[in-house]
Scaffold this motif. Structure first.
Motif, PDB file in Angstrom:
ATOM      1  N   THR A 110      -3.539   0.636  -3.121  1.00 34.63           N
ATOM      2  CA  THR A 110      -2.754  -0.575  -3.298  1.00 34.63           C
ATOM      3  C   THR A 110      -1.911  -0.420  -4.557  1.00 34.63           C
ATOM      4  O   THR A 110      -2.114   0.503  -5.350  1.00 34.63           O
ATOM      5  N   ALA A 111      -0.981  -1.336  -4.732  1.00 31.92           N
ATOM      6  CA  ALA A 111      -0.118  -1.276  -5.917  1.00 31.92           C
ATOM      7  C   ALA A 111      -0.946  -1.433  -7.198  1.00 31.92           C
ATOM      8  O   ALA A 111      -0.662  -0.777  -8.202  1.00 31.92           O
ATOM      9  N   THR A 112      -1.976  -2.250  -7.155  1.00 36.62           N
ATOM     10  CA  THR A 112      -2.822  -2.435  -8.341  1.00 36.62           C
ATOM     11  C   THR A 112      -3.557  -1.157  -8.698  1.00 36.62           C
ATOM     12  O   THR A 112      -3.628  -0.773  -9.875  1.00 36.62           O
ATOM     13  N   GLU A 113      -4.121  -0.470  -7.681  1.00 37.57           N
ATOM     14  CA  GLU A 113      -4.854   0.768  -7.939  1.00 37.57           C
ATOM     15  C   GLU A 113      -3.938   1.849  -8.494  1.00 37.57           C
ATOM     16  O   GLU A 113      -4.309   2.568  -9.427  1.00 37.57           O
ATOM     17  N   MET A 114      -2.721   1.966  -7.950  1.00 41.47           N
ATOM     18  CA  MET A 114      -1.791   2.971  -8.443  1.00 41.47           C
ATOM     19  C   MET A 114      -1.328   2.628  -9.855  1.00 41.47           C
ATOM     20  O   MET A 114      -1.183   3.502 -10.707  1.00 41.47           O
TER      21      MET A 114
ATOM     22  N   GLU B 182      -3.062   1.044 -12.121  1.00 41.57           N
ATOM     23  CA  GLU B 182      -4.141   1.338 -13.068  1.00 41.57           C
ATOM     24  C   GLU B 182      -4.229   2.830 -13.360  1.00 41.57           C
ATOM     25  O   GLU B 182      -4.543   3.235 -14.476  1.00 41.57           O
ATOM     26  N   LYS B 183      -3.971   3.673 -12.347  1.00 36.34           N
ATOM     27  CA  LYS B 183      -4.000   5.121 -12.564  1.00 36.34           C
ATOM     28  C   LYS B 183      -2.841   5.566 -13.448  1.00 36.34           C
ATOM     29  O   LYS B 183      -3.033   6.269 -14.435  1.00 36.34           O
ATOM     30  N   ASP B 184      -1.624   5.178 -13.064  1.00 37.74           N
ATOM     31  CA  ASP B 184      -0.436   5.583 -13.807  1.00 37.74           C
ATOM     32  C   ASP B 184       0.687   4.587 -13.516  1.00 37.74           C
ATOM     33  O   ASP B 184       1.248   4.602 -12.424  1.00 37.74           O
ATOM     34  N   PRO B 185       1.045   3.717 -14.468  1.00 37.15           N
ATOM     35  CA  PRO B 185       2.064   2.701 -14.212  1.00 37.15           C
ATOM     36  C   PRO B 185       3.451   3.280 -13.954  1.00 37.15           C
ATOM     37  O   PRO B 185       4.279   2.645 -13.314  1.00 37.15           O
ATOM     38  N   THR B 186       3.699   4.494 -14.407  1.00 43.32           N
ATOM     39  CA  THR B 186       5.033   5.075 -14.212  1.00 43.32           C
ATOM     40  C   THR B 186       5.276   5.463 -12.755  1.00 43.32           C
ATOM     41  O   THR B 186       6.417   5.492 -12.304  1.00 43.32           O
ATOM     42  N   ARG B 187       4.196   5.738 -12.002  1.00 45.00           N
ATOM     43  CA  ARG B 187       4.370   6.204 -10.622  1.00 45.00           C
ATOM     44  C   ARG B 187       4.939   5.129  -9.711  1.00 45.00           C
ATOM     45  O   ARG B 187       5.609   5.445  -8.733  1.00 45.00           O
ATOM     46  N   LEU B 188       4.680   3.846 -10.006  1.00 46.31           N
ATOM     47  CA  LEU B 188       5.254   2.768  -9.205  1.00 46.31           C
ATOM     48  C   LEU B 188       6.780   2.833  -9.242  1.00 46.31           C
ATOM     49  O   LEU B 188       7.451   2.783  -8.213  1.00 46.31           O
ATOM     50  N   ILE B 189       7.334   2.953 -10.441  1.00 45.62           N
ATOM     51  CA  ILE B 189       8.793   2.997 -10.582  1.00 45.62           C
ATOM     52  C   ILE B 189       9.337   4.297 -10.012  1.00 45.62           C
ATOM     53  O   ILE B 189      10.361   4.308  -9.322  1.00 45.62           O
ATOM     54  N   GLU B 190       8.659   5.414 -10.273  1.00 42.84           N
ATOM     55  CA  GLU B 190       9.143   6.705  -9.775  1.00 42.84           C
ATOM     56  C   GLU B 190       9.209   6.724  -8.251  1.00 42.84           C
ATOM     57  O   GLU B 190      10.190   7.179  -7.670  1.00 42.84           O
ATOM     58  N   LYS B 191       8.183   6.204  -7.581  1.00 43.96           N
ATOM     59  CA  LYS B 191       8.170   6.194  -6.113  1.00 43.96           C
ATOM     60  C   LYS B 191       9.234   5.246  -5.563  1.00 43.96           C
ATOM     61  O   LYS B 191       9.877   5.542  -4.556  1.00 43.96           O
ATOM     62  N   ALA B 192       9.433   4.110  -6.223  1.00 47.33           N
ATOM     63  CA  ALA B 192      10.427   3.151  -5.748  1.00 47.33           C
ATOM     64  C   ALA B 192      11.837   3.725  -5.859  1.00 47.33           C
ATOM     65  O   ALA B 192      12.647   3.596  -4.937  1.00 47.33           O
ATOM     66  N   VAL B 193      12.140   4.381  -6.984  1.00 51.12           N
ATOM     67  CA  VAL B 193      13.477   4.945  -7.168  1.00 51.12           C
ATOM     68  C   VAL B 193      13.681   6.152  -6.252  1.00 51.12           C
ATOM     69  O   VAL B 193      14.734   6.294  -5.632  1.00 51.12           O
ATOM     70  N   LYS B 194      12.666   6.998  -6.113  1.00 47.93           N
ATOM     71  CA  LYS B 194      12.793   8.184  -5.261  1.00 47.93           C
ATOM     72  C   LYS B 194      13.058   7.794  -3.810  1.00 47.93           C
ATOM     73  O   LYS B 194      13.817   8.458  -3.105  1.00 47.93           O
ATOM     74  N   GLY B 195      12.446   6.699  -3.354  1.00 51.37           N
ATOM     75  CA  GLY B 195      12.667   6.241  -1.998  1.00 51.37           C
ATOM     76  C   GLY B 195      14.080   5.732  -1.751  1.00 51.37           C
ATOM     77  O   GLY B 195      14.509   5.626  -0.617  1.00 51.37           O
ATOM     78  N   MET B 196      14.816   5.414  -2.814  1.00 56.95           N
ATOM     79  CA  MET B 196      16.179   4.902  -2.688  1.00 56.95           C
ATOM     80  C   MET B 196      17.233   5.984  -2.901  1.00 56.95           C
ATOM     81  O   MET B 196      18.425   5.688  -2.852  1.00 56.95           O
ATOM     82  N   LEU B 197      16.808   7.205  -3.144  1.00 54.92           N
ATOM     83  CA  LEU B 197      17.740   8.327  -3.301  1.00 54.92           C
ATOM     84  C   LEU B 197      17.868   9.072  -1.978  1.00 54.92           C
ATOM     85  O   LEU B 197      17.011   8.940  -1.099  1.00 54.92           O
ATOM     86  N   PRO B 198      18.908   9.883  -1.799  1.00 53.02           N
ATOM     87  CA  PRO B 198      19.067  10.636  -0.549  1.00 53.02           C
ATOM     88  C   PRO B 198      17.900  11.591  -0.317  1.00 53.02           C
ATOM     89  O   PRO B 198      17.323  12.128  -1.268  1.00 53.02           O
ATOM     90  N   LYS B 199      17.559  11.787   0.959  1.00 51.07           N
ATOM     91  CA  LYS B 199      16.456  12.682   1.310  1.00 51.07           C
ATOM     92  C   LYS B 199      17.008  14.069   1.619  1.00 51.07           C
ATOM     93  O   LYS B 199      16.998  14.523   2.757  1.00 51.07           O
TER      94      LYS B 199
ATOM     95  N   SER C 259       0.840  -1.201   0.000  1.00 49.28           N
ATOM     96  CA  SER C 259       0.000   0.000   0.000  1.00 49.28           C
ATOM     97  C   SER C 259       0.875   1.251   0.000  1.00 49.28           C
ATOM     98  O   SER C 259       1.945   1.274   0.613  1.00 49.28           O
ATOM     99  N   TYR C 260       0.411   2.245  -0.696  1.00 41.07           N
ATOM    100  CA  TYR C 260       1.074   3.543  -0.775  1.00 41.07           C
ATOM    101  C   TYR C 260       0.214   4.538   0.001  1.00 41.07           C
ATOM    102  O   TYR C 260      -0.934   4.792  -0.364  1.00 41.07           O
ATOM    103  N   ILE C 261       0.776   5.094   1.081  1.00 43.75           N
ATOM    104  CA  ILE C 261       0.015   5.944   1.985  1.00 43.75           C
ATOM    105  C   ILE C 261       0.434   7.396   1.796  1.00 43.75           C
ATOM    106  O   ILE C 261       1.625   7.691   1.656  1.00 43.75           O
ATOM    107  N   ARG C 262      -0.542   8.295   1.779  1.00 44.47           N
ATOM    108  CA  ARG C 262      -0.280   9.731   1.725  1.00 44.47           C
ATOM    109  C   ARG C 262      -1.247  10.409   2.687  1.00 44.47           C
ATOM    110  O   ARG C 262      -2.180   9.785   3.182  1.00 44.47           O
ATOM    111  N   HIS C 263      -1.026  11.688   2.945  1.00 43.26           N
ATOM    112  CA  HIS C 263      -1.887  12.433   3.850  1.00 43.26           C
ATOM    113  C   HIS C 263      -2.237  13.763   3.209  1.00 43.26           C
ATOM    114  O   HIS C 263      -1.379  14.438   2.649  1.00 43.26           O
TER     115      HIS C 263
END
Length: 151
Positions: A93-97, A99-116, A78-82
């Motif tokens: 859920t990953a399926t819902e995201m 279906e909306k935009d398949p590119t966001r799964l990869i973008e969020k995964a890579v962004k989480g692995m970069l420095p904050k 699950s991808y949580i936001r506020h």
């Protein structure tokens, strides 16, 4: 011997060698692809890697709609936001995201692995993800690579 026989080389924005790289996400596992792409963007595969400098490559990812997730992650991850309001926590859920935009799964995964920090924000701008096999970076002549060759 009074002098060093070697000198540590630190890269800076003038000496860095940035390239354009094309990655095909067809059949790749999300987390494994994201960690290797994050290393490419950061420049960790280069011999003159410097932690505080953007010395990585510009990465273009195609076929984001053909990414794989193992196990039951399509329904359980699950991808949580506020929203910022009380009681405003939303989740997808990953399926819902996907279906909306398949590119966001990869973008969020890579962004989480970069420095904050600000360097991480600058590095994130070197990532370009496309759902299909077409991309708009033909003028930069990206070099197609196989991620399975990288550790």
């Amino acid at each position: 011997m009074n002098t060093l026989s070697y000198k540590t080389v630190s890269a800076n924005s003038a000496t860095v060698n940035k390239e354009w790289v094309l990655v095909d996400a067809d059949g790749q596992t999300l987390g494994r692809l994201a960690s290797k792409v994050a290393k490419l963007i950061r420049g960790k595969y280069k011999p003159n890697f410097t932690p505080h400098v953007d010395c990585g490559d510009n990465v273009v990812i195609i076929n984001a709609e053909k990414i794989n997730l193992t196990g039951k992650k399509w329904s359980d991850k699950s991808y949580i936001r506020h929203t910022g309001y009380p009681g405003g926590q939303r989740s997808l859920t990953a399926t819902e995201m996907f279906e909306k935009d398949p590119t966001r799964l990869i973008e969020k995964a890579v962004k989480g692995m970069l420095p904050k920090n600000t360097l991480g924000s600058a590095l994130y701008r070197n990532l370009y993800v496309y759902a299909g096999s077409e991309h708009k970076h033909a003028g930069q002549e990206p070099k197609a690579i196989n991620l399975n060759d990288y550790k």
